[in-house]
Design an enzyme around this catalytic site. Structure first.
Site, PDB file in Angstrom:
ATOM      1  N   CYS A  15       0.813  -1.209   0.000  1.00  0.00           N
ATOM      2  CA  CYS A  15       0.000   0.000   0.000  1.00  0.00           C
ATOM      3  C   CYS A  15       0.851   1.265   0.000  1.00  0.00           C
ATOM      4  O   CYS A  15       2.062   1.224   0.179  1.00  0.00           O
ATOM      5  CB  CYS A  15      -0.971   0.000   1.177  1.00  0.00           C
ATOM      6  SG  CYS A  15      -0.230   0.281   2.765  1.00  0.00           S
ATOM      7  N   CYS A  23      12.213   6.861  12.022  1.00  0.00           N
ATOM      8  CA  CYS A  23      11.563   7.836  12.914  1.00  0.00           C
ATOM      9  C   CYS A  23      10.095   7.525  13.192  1.00  0.00           C
ATOM     10  O   CYS A  23       9.442   8.266  13.930  1.00  0.00           O
ATOM     11  CB  CYS A  23      11.699   9.243  12.343  1.00  0.00           C
ATOM     12  SG  CYS A  23      10.747   9.510  10.832  1.00  0.00           S
TER      13      CYS A  23
END
Length: 112
Positions: A15, A23
């Site tokens: 997707c 992060c």
């Protein structure tokens, strides 16, 4: 690159909702828009990224249903447990209180 920390990311398949392993920032692969607060993935409902998520519409609806179910479940748990915690809090506080434990030892007839 991740729009937040600039680490290179490779997308082979799957997707368009990306999460940077460095992060943990979530963003759209196509337009790099921030998706950290888009738990319902509404970004893919309109605009230039419409229907580009990479999942079927039924899959997106199922995801949204699960998110709502989790939120409702947590709300019900909070409603049920909050009165119980209020009722039990004097007992919990008293059992933890070190002052009371010290007084009980001094006045305990079994220790004399």
């Amino acid at each position: 690159m991740c729009p937040f920390c600039r680490v290179y990311i490779e997308r082979n398949e799957g997707c368009a909702q990306m999460m940077c392993k460095n992060c943990k920032h979530t963003f759209c692969w196509y337009c790099l828009q921030n998706l950290d607060n888009d738990i319902f993935l509404r970004h893919y409902d309109k605009g230039p990224c419409r229907n580009k998520l990479g999942h079927s519409r039924a899959s997106v609806i199922w995801n949204r249903t699960q998110v709502v179910g989790i939120l409702v479940g947590l709300g019900i748990i909070a409603l049920v447990t909050s009165p119980l915690l209020l009722l039990a809090s004097p007992c919990i506080i008293c059992c933890v209180c070190k002052c009371c434990r010290g007084k009980k030892k001094k006045h305990d007839p079994s220790t004399t």
